[in-house]
Design an enzyme around this catalytic site. Structure first.
Site, PDB file in Angstrom:
ATOM      1  N   GLU A  36      17.501  44.028  19.371  1.00 14.73           N
ATOM      2  CA  GLU A  36      18.302  45.226  19.070  1.00 14.73           C
ATOM      3  C   GLU A  36      17.855  46.348  19.986  1.00 14.73           C
ATOM      4  O   GLU A  36      16.674  46.443  20.344  1.00 14.73           O
ATOM      5  CB  GLU A  36      18.077  45.661  17.608  1.00 14.73           C
ATOM      6  CG  GLU A  36      18.931  44.932  16.626  1.00 14.73           C
ATOM      7  CD  GLU A  36      18.741  45.461  15.203  1.00 14.73           C
ATOM      8  OE1 GLU A  36      18.060  46.497  15.034  1.00 14.73           O
ATOM      9  OE2 GLU A  36      19.255  44.827  14.273  1.00 14.73           O
ATOM     10  N   ARG A  93      38.882  43.188  33.951  1.00 16.75           N
ATOM     11  CA  ARG A  93      39.843  42.150  34.365  1.00 16.75           C
ATOM     12  C   ARG A  93      40.662  41.638  33.190  1.00 16.75           C
ATOM     13  O   ARG A  93      41.674  40.991  33.377  1.00 16.75           O
ATOM     14  CB  ARG A  93      39.090  40.998  35.057  1.00 16.75           C
ATOM     15  CG  ARG A  93      38.670  41.360  36.466  1.00 16.75           C
ATOM     16  CD  ARG A  93      37.768  40.313  37.085  1.00 16.75           C
ATOM     17  NE  ARG A  93      36.420  40.359  36.565  1.00 16.75           N
ATOM     18  CZ  ARG A  93      35.428  39.565  36.945  1.00 16.75           C
ATOM     19  NH1 ARG A  93      35.663  38.650  37.867  1.00 16.75           N
ATOM     20  NH2 ARG A  93      34.235  39.679  36.445  1.00 16.75           N
ATOM     21  N   HIS A 127      39.407  48.140  38.109  1.00 16.75           N
ATOM     22  CA  HIS A 127      40.130  46.939  38.550  1.00 16.75           C
ATOM     23  C   HIS A 127      41.632  47.203  38.688  1.00 16.75           C
ATOM     24  O   HIS A 127      42.277  46.714  39.609  1.00 16.75           O
ATOM     25  CB  HIS A 127      39.859  45.804  37.568  1.00 16.75           C
ATOM     26  CG  HIS A 127      40.600  44.557  37.897  1.00 16.75           C
ATOM     27  ND1 HIS A 127      40.427  43.884  39.091  1.00 16.75           N
ATOM     28  CD2 HIS A 127      41.548  43.878  37.216  1.00 16.75           C
ATOM     29  CE1 HIS A 127      41.226  42.838  39.117  1.00 16.75           C
ATOM     30  NE2 HIS A 127      41.918  42.810  37.996  1.00 16.75           N
ATOM     31  N   ASP A 167      44.366  38.658  47.841  1.00 15.30           N
ATOM     32  CA  ASP A 167      45.417  38.150  46.955  1.00 15.30           C
ATOM     33  C   ASP A 167      46.536  39.187  46.867  1.00 15.30           C
ATOM     34  O   ASP A 167      46.384  40.330  47.310  1.00 15.30           O
ATOM     35  CB  ASP A 167      44.887  37.776  45.561  1.00 15.30           C
ATOM     36  CG  ASP A 167      44.115  38.910  44.904  1.00 15.30           C
ATOM     37  OD1 ASP A 167      44.482  40.076  45.127  1.00 15.30           O
ATOM     38  OD2 ASP A 167      43.149  38.628  44.174  1.00 15.30           O
ATOM     39  N   LYS A 191      47.821  32.835  47.649  1.00 12.60           N
ATOM     40  CA  LYS A 191      47.359  31.540  47.122  1.00 12.60           C
ATOM     41  C   LYS A 191      48.482  30.915  46.316  1.00 12.60           C
ATOM     42  O   LYS A 191      49.036  31.555  45.448  1.00 12.60           O
ATOM     43  CB  LYS A 191      46.172  31.753  46.173  1.00 12.60           C
ATOM     44  CG  LYS A 191      44.850  31.915  46.848  1.00 12.60           C
ATOM     45  CD  LYS A 191      43.740  31.984  45.818  1.00 12.60           C
ATOM     46  CE  LYS A 191      43.780  33.250  44.996  1.00 12.60           C
ATOM     47  NZ  LYS A 191      42.602  33.479  44.161  1.00 12.60           N
ATOM     48  N   ARG A 193      49.858  27.184  44.323  1.00 17.60           N
ATOM     49  CA  ARG A 193      49.766  25.772  43.954  1.00 17.60           C
ATOM     50  C   ARG A 193      51.198  25.281  43.931  1.00 17.60           C
ATOM     51  O   ARG A 193      51.970  25.654  43.052  1.00 17.60           O
ATOM     52  CB  ARG A 193      49.113  25.645  42.562  1.00 17.60           C
ATOM     53  CG  ARG A 193      48.415  24.346  42.321  1.00 17.60           C
ATOM     54  CD  ARG A 193      47.791  24.309  40.935  1.00 17.60           C
ATOM     55  NE  ARG A 193      46.729  25.281  40.758  1.00 17.60           N
ATOM     56  CZ  ARG A 193      45.469  25.095  41.125  1.00 17.60           C
ATOM     57  NH1 ARG A 193      45.113  23.961  41.684  1.00 17.60           N
ATOM     58  NH2 ARG A 193      44.563  26.026  40.937  1.00 17.60           N
ATOM     59  N   SER A 222      32.347  35.114  41.503  1.00 19.82           N
ATOM     60  CA  SER A 222      31.832  33.806  41.944  1.00 19.82           C
ATOM     61  C   SER A 222      31.842  33.703  43.468  1.00 19.82           C
ATOM     62  O   SER A 222      31.173  32.858  44.046  1.00 19.82           O
ATOM     63  CB  SER A 222      32.693  32.692  41.367  1.00 19.82           C
ATOM     64  OG  SER A 222      33.983  32.742  41.960  1.00 19.82           O
ATOM     65  N   GLY A 223      32.624  34.551  44.105  1.00 21.28           N
ATOM     66  CA  GLY A 223      32.752  34.509  45.564  1.00 21.28           C
ATOM     67  C   GLY A 223      33.836  33.551  46.038  1.00 21.28           C
ATOM     68  O   GLY A 223      34.119  33.467  47.227  1.00 21.28           O
TER      69      GLY A 223
HETATM   70  C1  R5P Z   1      40.773  39.627  40.911  1.00 26.80           C
HETATM   71  O1  R5P Z   1      41.827  40.097  40.548  1.00 26.80           O
HETATM   72  C2  R5P Z   1      39.704  40.471  41.530  1.00 26.80           C
HETATM   73  O2  R5P Z   1      40.242  41.513  42.295  1.00 26.80           O
HETATM   74  C3  R5P Z   1      38.772  39.628  42.377  1.00 26.80           C
HETATM   75  O3  R5P Z   1      39.513  39.063  43.449  1.00 26.80           O
HETATM   76  C4  R5P Z   1      38.139  38.519  41.572  1.00 26.80           C
HETATM   77  O4  R5P Z   1      37.587  39.037  40.393  1.00 26.80           O
HETATM   78  C5  R5P Z   1      37.068  37.827  42.378  1.00 26.80           C
HETATM   79  O5  R5P Z   1      36.525  36.813  41.616  1.00 26.80           O
HETATM   80  P1  R5P Z   1      35.766  35.594  42.277  1.00 26.80           P
HETATM   81  O6  R5P Z   1      34.743  36.169  43.237  1.00 26.80           O
HETATM   82  O7  R5P Z   1      35.134  34.881  41.112  1.00 26.80           O
HETATM   83  O8  R5P Z   1      36.772  34.744  42.982  1.00 26.80           O
END
Ligand code: R5P
Length: 311
Positions: A36, A93, A127, A167, A191, A193, A222-223
């Site tokens: 705590e 996010r 964000h 993106d 991106k 699919r 995560s990159g």
């Molecule tokens: C997504 O909308 C954010 O702007 C970043 O692109 C995202 O959070 C990056 O996440 P990661 O490094 O895990 O791909």
């Protein structure tokens, strides 16, 4: 005015206090045996305009709870005004329902901060801009773009630049940076699919051949998004790729991924305290925005314009 800090990013809080030529408020944010959180403010804050610096970064829930409990301690100590300075506002996010029966956690966290007793909020590169509207108290959203643009001009200003959004969602942010770089051209990584079960295809919108690409984003976690985009740009003929990202969340194996990636360098700000792995990476550089936050705090306290910082 007083500057107080939780434990999430003491070096940044000290740098902000240093810019304002103030000591950090004498307080301790400790843990009981069962984890705590216990906060004790060791000096008088009655009637003070207090800026509480605490990013809700990893471990996100602990740091969020510290923020809330510090606000409560300040409120009960009769601070006149409490500004929650969350350079990195986590949970951002989760700003809409991606599917049925899911939460909007960004709104919940905004409610928690408000209910705890904050009078204002100050953050950096939220964000999504509309998260400002999740708070029913004044909220200032600062931008790291001017500091990034100055760094890009100094490092890469003599090259054929192209600003790239990793993106489709980041196009507005990328366009704003491109504008600061003498209207550099813009490209977008799209991106897709094509069919369920098939792997994602990275389409580049724009001709990046022979260009030095600057990827811009608000978060690197995560990159994956970043490193995949960098590789796609190199495959499309870019000369080199550097990335400027405000919040270096860099969870798990992210630093290792960046170290092995096609990126020439990743520049992050100091909204989140860098881990040892981040500090030891020769591919990652940290650009401090303590001065920007300090100046915004000074202007809020003086009741002068914050938006003019970005003119
Ligand atoms: C997504 O909308 C954010 O702007 C970043 O692109 C995202 O959070 C990056 O996440 P990661 O490094 O895990 O791909």
């Amino acid at each position: 005015m007083k500057i107080m800090a939780g434990n999430s990013n003491l070096p940044l809080a000290r740098a902000i206090a240093g810019y304002l030529e103030l000591p950090l408020t004498d307080a301790s944010v400790r843990r009981f045996a069962d984890e705590e959180i216990f906060v004790e403010i060791h000096e008088n804050v009655r009637g003070e305009d207090v800026f509480l610096v605490q990013s809700t970064s990893f471990p996100a829930n602990d740091h969020l709870m510290e923020l809330l409990i510090c606000i409560d301690a300040l409120k009960r100590a009769s601070a006149k005004r409490i500004t929650a300075v969350a350079p990195y506002f986590g949970y951002a996010r989760q700003d809409r329902k991606p599917g049925p029966r899911t939460p909007i956690s960004a709104k919940l966290v905004a409610n928690l901060i408000t209910q705890a007793g904050a009078d204002r909020v100050l953050s950096v590169d939220l964000h999504a801009g509309q998260i400002q509207g999740f708070f029913d108290i004044p909220t200032d959203n600062l931008y790291a773009a001017p500091a990034m643009a100055a760094d890009i001009q100094a490092r890469y200003g003599d090259q054929a630049l192209m600003v790239v959004s990793p993106d489709v969602g980041g196009v507005v942010r990328a366009r704003a940076l491109a504008k600061r770089l003498d209207n550099a051209p813009l490209a977008i990584v799209d991106k897709r699919r094509e069919r369920a079960g098939e792997s994602e295809v990275m389409n580049i919108i724009g001709n990046v051949k022979g260009r030095h690409c600057i990827l811009i984003d608000d978060i690197v976690d995560s990159g994956g998004t970043l490193c995949n985009a960098a590789q796609a740009l190199i495959d499309a003929g870019a000369t080199s790729v550097a990335a400027y990202i405000t919040h270096g969340v860099l969870s798990g194996a992210a630093v290792a991924r960046v170290n092995k990636s096609a990126l020439k360098e990743l520049v992050i700000s100091d909204t989140i305290l860098a881990t040892d792995a981040t500090q030891n990476s020769d591919r990652i550089r940290i650009l401090s925005i303590a001065t920007l936050i300090g100046e915004a705090i000074r202007r809020i306290a003086d009741e002068s314009s914050v938006s003019s910082l970005f003119d």
